[in-house]
Structures are given as C-alpha cells and as structure tokens.
Write an enzyme that holds these catalytic residues in place. Structure first.
Site, PDB file in Angstrom:
ATOM      1  N   LYS A  87       0.865  -1.185   0.000  1.00 15.17           N
ATOM      2  CA  LYS A  87       0.000   0.000   0.000  1.00 15.17           C
ATOM      3  C   LYS A  87       0.899   1.231   0.000  1.00 15.17           C
ATOM      4  O   LYS A  87       1.454   1.623   1.017  1.00 15.17           O
ATOM      5  CB  LYS A  87      -0.902  -0.014   1.244  1.00 15.17           C
ATOM      6  CG  LYS A  87      -1.631   1.303   1.524  1.00 15.17           C
ATOM      7  CD  LYS A  87      -2.551   1.737   0.392  1.00 15.17           C
ATOM      8  CE  LYS A  87      -3.355   2.980   0.772  1.00 15.17           C
ATOM      9  NZ  LYS A  87      -2.498   4.186   0.925  1.00 15.17           N
TER      10      LYS A  87
ATOM     11  N   VAL B 134      -8.084   2.539   4.130  1.00 10.92           N
ATOM     12  CA  VAL B 134      -7.912   1.305   3.368  1.00 10.92           C
ATOM     13  C   VAL B 134      -6.586   0.647   3.741  1.00 10.92           C
ATOM     14  O   VAL B 134      -6.498  -0.566   3.934  1.00 10.92           O
ATOM     15  CB  VAL B 134      -7.999   1.577   1.855  1.00 10.92           C
ATOM     16  CG1 VAL B 134      -7.580   0.356   1.051  1.00 10.92           C
ATOM     17  CG2 VAL B 134      -9.420   1.990   1.481  1.00 10.92           C
ATOM     18  N   GLY B 135      -5.546   1.451   3.895  1.00  6.60           N
ATOM     19  CA  GLY B 135      -4.271   0.915   4.325  1.00  6.60           C
ATOM     20  C   GLY B 135      -4.313   0.399   5.751  1.00  6.60           C
ATOM     21  O   GLY B 135      -3.667  -0.605   6.087  1.00  6.60           O
TER      22      GLY B 135
ATOM     23  N   GLU C  88      10.034   1.815  10.483  1.00  2.00           N
ATOM     24  CA  GLU C  88      11.109   2.769  10.208  1.00  2.00           C
ATOM     25  C   GLU C  88      10.447   4.133  10.204  1.00  2.00           C
ATOM     26  O   GLU C  88       9.662   4.458   9.314  1.00  2.00           O
ATOM     27  CB  GLU C  88      11.782   2.447   8.871  1.00  2.00           C
ATOM     28  CG  GLU C  88      13.129   3.146   8.706  1.00  2.00           C
ATOM     29  CD  GLU C  88      12.998   4.542   8.144  1.00  2.00           C
ATOM     30  OE1 GLU C  88      13.187   5.513   8.930  1.00  2.00           O
ATOM     31  OE2 GLU C  88      12.704   4.688   6.963  1.00  2.00           O
TER      32      GLU C  88
ATOM     33  N   CYS D 188      14.047  11.039   6.041  1.00  2.00           N
ATOM     34  CA  CYS D 188      13.968  10.832   7.483  1.00  2.00           C
ATOM     35  C   CYS D 188      15.334  10.831   8.147  1.00  2.00           C
ATOM     36  O   CYS D 188      15.458  11.173   9.332  1.00  2.00           O
ATOM     37  CB  CYS D 188      13.238   9.530   7.796  1.00  2.00           C
ATOM     38  SG  CYS D 188      13.922   8.092   6.946  1.00  2.00           S
TER      39      CYS D 188
ATOM     40  N   GLU E 152      10.379  16.696  13.716  1.00  2.00           N
ATOM     41  CA  GLU E 152      10.773  16.454  12.331  1.00  2.00           C
ATOM     42  C   GLU E 152       9.981  17.379  11.407  1.00  2.00           C
ATOM     43  O   GLU E 152       8.745  17.338  11.382  1.00  2.00           O
ATOM     44  CB  GLU E 152      10.515  14.998  11.967  1.00  2.00           C
ATOM     45  CG  GLU E 152      11.005  14.633  10.587  1.00  2.00           C
ATOM     46  CD  GLU E 152      10.851  13.150  10.280  1.00  2.00           C
ATOM     47  OE1 GLU E 152      11.797  12.549   9.770  1.00  2.00           O
ATOM     48  OE2 GLU E 152       9.761  12.594  10.572  1.00  2.00           O
TER      49      GLU E 152
END
Length: 489
Positions: A183, A220-221, A259, A293, A392
């Site tokens: 996905k 959906v994911g 991650e 990231c 971040e």
C-alpha cells in the site's frame, strides 16, 4: 505497451491489473501543480481481495519453499525495471518532484540494483542449520534450526523515496519466501503502480505473490494492520502513524517492523574544518527539499565559532535555490504537496516566534508563483529546546545549535526522542570514532562516510523505529525460526 497508458494506473490484485472500486484520484506534479493523470482508487473490498490473494499464494503454492524460482523472479524483476528505467525516471521526477540527479542513486537506479543483493542472499542463505545431537532430559535428539518465511507481509510506504522504500520491502520479503500486499502513499501512486504493471506484464512472479493497492483513503491501508490474514506489517512513515500501526497490529500480535522519523544531528567538533563541514551539512539538508527521514537537520557547532558556522551554512544553503527537478543541476526541488509546504512554513513561523533568525531563506521563493517550493533555510539563535530542534520538519530547514565541547555536543545530539542517524566531523579519526560510539542512533556518518548500501542495515533507536531494513538483518526481519527435534534411536 508503455507504462501507465492514457496517464492512468491500475491496481495489481491476484496477478491482474484492475480498476479501483472507489474510482480514481488525481496525482499531482508538485513542481507545477498540474494534474499528471489518475490512479486507481481502491476501496475496502479491493484490499480484502488483495489480502486473500496473498494468503492463497502463500498457503497453496510452493513460492515460500522454491528458493531457486524466487531468486530467478527477483533477478528478472531487476532486469525488467532496468529496461524501463527511463520511463520510471520520468514518472519519478514528475510525481515525486525528485531532482533528476537523485534518480541515478537512491531515488531509482540504486534500489533497482539492490535487488541483486536480495536474490544473492536468498541463493546463498543457510536455511537450515544442523545443531547436532544432544541428550536433553536424557533423550538422544538430533536438532535442526530452520528459517522460514513469515507469511503474508503488508508493506505500507511513504512518498519521499518511493522506489527505494517499496523495493527495500518487496525485495527481501519476496526473497525470504513471503507474499506481499503493498500500500503506497496516495501522493505517489504511479511509482508503485508502474512497478505493478511491469510485474504483471513482464515477469514470472505468480498471481497473488505481489499485490499493489493504491488508494486515496488512509483507512484502506489501516485494514492491513488489523486483518488476521496478514502476518507482518512493514511500515515506513511518521512516528505518529507508526504508533497507530503498532496498536492495530497488536490485536492479532503481528510482527511489526517500523522505520519512523528522525531529527538527526550533525556534530562539528572544534578541531574540524568548520567551513567545509558546515557546507556539507547545508547541502545535505537541502537535497530533495529535506524530505528524508535520516537527513541531519540539527547542525551542532562550537559556541566560540557559532557565527562563523551560521555564515558558512547560509552561504551554501542560500546558493541552492529551489528549482525545476527536471534540470540536472537542481538539488532542492519542491515539497510533495501544498499541505506539506504549509506544514514546513508553520515550523518556520514558530522559529521566528521563538526568537530565531533566518540566516537565509524563511519562506516561499519570491520568483516561483507555482509549485510547492520552500527556500532552503538556516535558522540561528535557538537552542535544542526549540520546536524546530525537537520535531521532524521534513523540509529544507537546518537549525544551528551551539555546543560547549564534545560531551555537550553528544548530549545535545542524544537529547531527542529520535535516534535514526547522525554525523560527526573531526580532524582526529579516533576522537570522531569515540563520539560516534556514544551517539544513540542507528546509522552514523563519520567525516563524510556513506552508510547507505544494500548490504548495510538501516533503522533507528528510540522513537525512530523497530527493526532493520536492508542488509542481512533486513532480510532476516522477514523470517521465522523453527526448532526441530528428532529422536535418535
């Protein structure tokens, strides 16, 4: 047949390219704000069929046990992607806004080549280990340790380096014998869908082994994390979403690989070439508009040379003007969306409100009326407690922080909820090595070394994630360990 005919993509479910149950949704060029075309928009029923196909392919075929066939399929996929690399490059630059210069490395060609490591690892891997004969509880027993595929893997991926992250999950998961439901992020559906089209049309990968489900609906994911037919979640994205994935996966006690985010520090010790180190830091923070990231976004420099460091960083960063990603000279392209541009601008506004000063940048470039651009920005005058030093940002923003010696620099670097990456620059290799050893992070660049490689593990400490991607450790994330004890007569 070319990729994405009529500028639209399809789902890959059970070996077939199909339309989405929810219709289509647009994919946007972030450099021009133009609609590139449409992607298939999956609904819950589509995702259910994809999961069922992956489950059936794992349970009812020999994919998980036929290592020779898997190795051949992965090498075949590598070769197919290589043949279509120029089409994939065009899609990647247009949809991701990735500077074309990066597509020869981690944005495209590097991840394709990395599939070789996955195939080679599976081919040479010791799937069974003879643990010898022993007498546990007085019973003569021959022991074997077997390593086997986990089962159905759900891969949920972000938009910033779609090929790298998609293939870093698909490659080892397939090599280990798993089936996959991928996905991808709704911001970059074409990058994944193009790979799906090539799998369906030009490889021998069996139906159901790889399923690629694009959708504009994040719910959906989320179905993947909750479905009992899924054995493992491999997720790359924000720490906040990672927490939700982990919580959803806990209902069926799935294995979860995460991650997540980073707020990595670039330490310049007082014996380093200050101007050179700060220039490297500024260049790194500007690449792909800071949308990585592991990018080091805190520049930690000696207090006595703070103003000099700020100036050196600003000279480099100020020269890297946001530009057209199709231009071979562009380093800093657009942000992925208007939403992300506004988010980054919000952080810049917070820095100003906290008393920070912009040594360069600070907002949208005056010469660009269209495109989701932010100027590469150096923030000075704040310490490690500022919002822009804690969170971040995912934009071309570098915050310069003063330190009072090696111990203080390391304290600042480790004073973060994240622990993904870090950099140390020092003229003394032993001193640099000592500092690197004390950083609570998963990857460290020392004096310009490069840790990104197919055979090197990547991942973080603390809230930067759980587990490792790439390398042998990344391959073994997708395996279970079985102990077999056979009585000896």
């Amino acid at each position: 047949m070319g990729l994405l005919a009529d500028r639209q993509s399809q789902l890959l479910i059970d070996g077939k390219l199909v339309a989405g149950g929810a219709g289509t949704f647009p994919t946007i060029n972030p450099a021009t704000e133009e609609v590139l075309g449409t992607a298939a928009d999956a609904d819950a029923d589509d995702m259910g069929r994809a999961i069922e196909a992956a489950r059936r392919a794992f349970d009812e075929t020999d994919w998980s046990t036929n290592t020779e066939f898997r190795v051949r399929c992965i090498r075949q996929l590598r070769d197919v992607l290589s043949r279509h690399v120029e089409e994939l490059r065009e899609i990647t630059v247009a949809e991701v806004g990735a500077p074309v210069m990066l597509t020869s490395a981690a944005q495209l060609e590097g991840p394709i080549a990395d599939l070789s490591f996955c195939a080679d690892t599976a081919e040479s891997y010791q799937w069974r280990t003879d643990a010898g004969v022993a007498m546990p509880m007085g019973i003569k027993t021959h022991r074997t340790i077997a390593r086997e595929a986990i089962g159905v893997v759900a891969a949920i991926t972000p938009w910033n380096f779609p090929h790298q992250i998609n293939l870093a999950k698909l490659g080892p998961a397939l090599a280990a014998g798993n089936t996959v439901v991928l996905k991808p992020a709704p911001d970059t559906p074409w990058c994944a869908a193009a790979v799906g089209q090539l799998i369906a049309e030009e490889t021998d990968i069996p139906p159901g082994v790889v399923n690629i489900v694009t959708s504009s609906d994040h719910n959906v994911g989320a179905l993947l994390s909750k479905d009992p037919r899924v054995d493992m979640i491999s997720f790359t994205g924000s720490t906040a979403t990672g927490r939700a994935v982990m919580a959803d996966g806990s209902t069926t006690l799935k294995k979860v690989f995460l991650e997540l985010g980073g707020k990595s520090a670039f330490l310049v010790l007082d014996d380093a070439d200050l101007a050179g180190a700060c220039s490297v830091s500024a260049f790194t923070a500007s690449m792909h508009a800071g949308q990585g990231c592991a990018i080091t976004t805190r520049l930690v420099v000696p207090r006595a040379r703070y103003d000099e460091a700020v100036e050196a960083a600003a000279v480099t960063m100020g020269s890297l003007k946001p530009g057209d990603p199709t231009d071979p000279g562009t380093v800093c392209g657009p942000l992925i969306s208007a939403r992300q541009r506004d988010r980054v601008q919000g952080y810049l506004d917070s820095a100003a409100a906290d008393g920070g000063k912009f040594a360069c940048g600070g907002g949208r470039p005056a010469d660009r009326d269209t495109g989701f651009f932010i100027e590469p920005t150096v923030i000075a005058g704040l310490d490690n407690s500022a919002k822009v030093a804690r969170e971040e940002i995912f934009g071309p923003v570098l915050t310069v922080i003063a330190h009072d010696g090696d111990d203080d620099a390391i304290r600042i670097a480790n004073d973060s909820p994240y622990g993904l990456s870090g950099t140390v620059f020092s003229a003394d290799p032993d001193r640099a090595a000592r500092a690197a050893a004390r950083l609570r992070v998963g990857t460290v660049n020392v004096n310009g070394g490069v840790w990104y490689s197919a055979d090197m593990p990547f991942g973080g400490y603390k809230q930067s994630g759980i587990g490792r991607e790439m390398g042998l450790a990344g391959f073994e994330e997708y395996l279970e360990i079985k102990a077999i004890a056979t009585a000896v007569n």
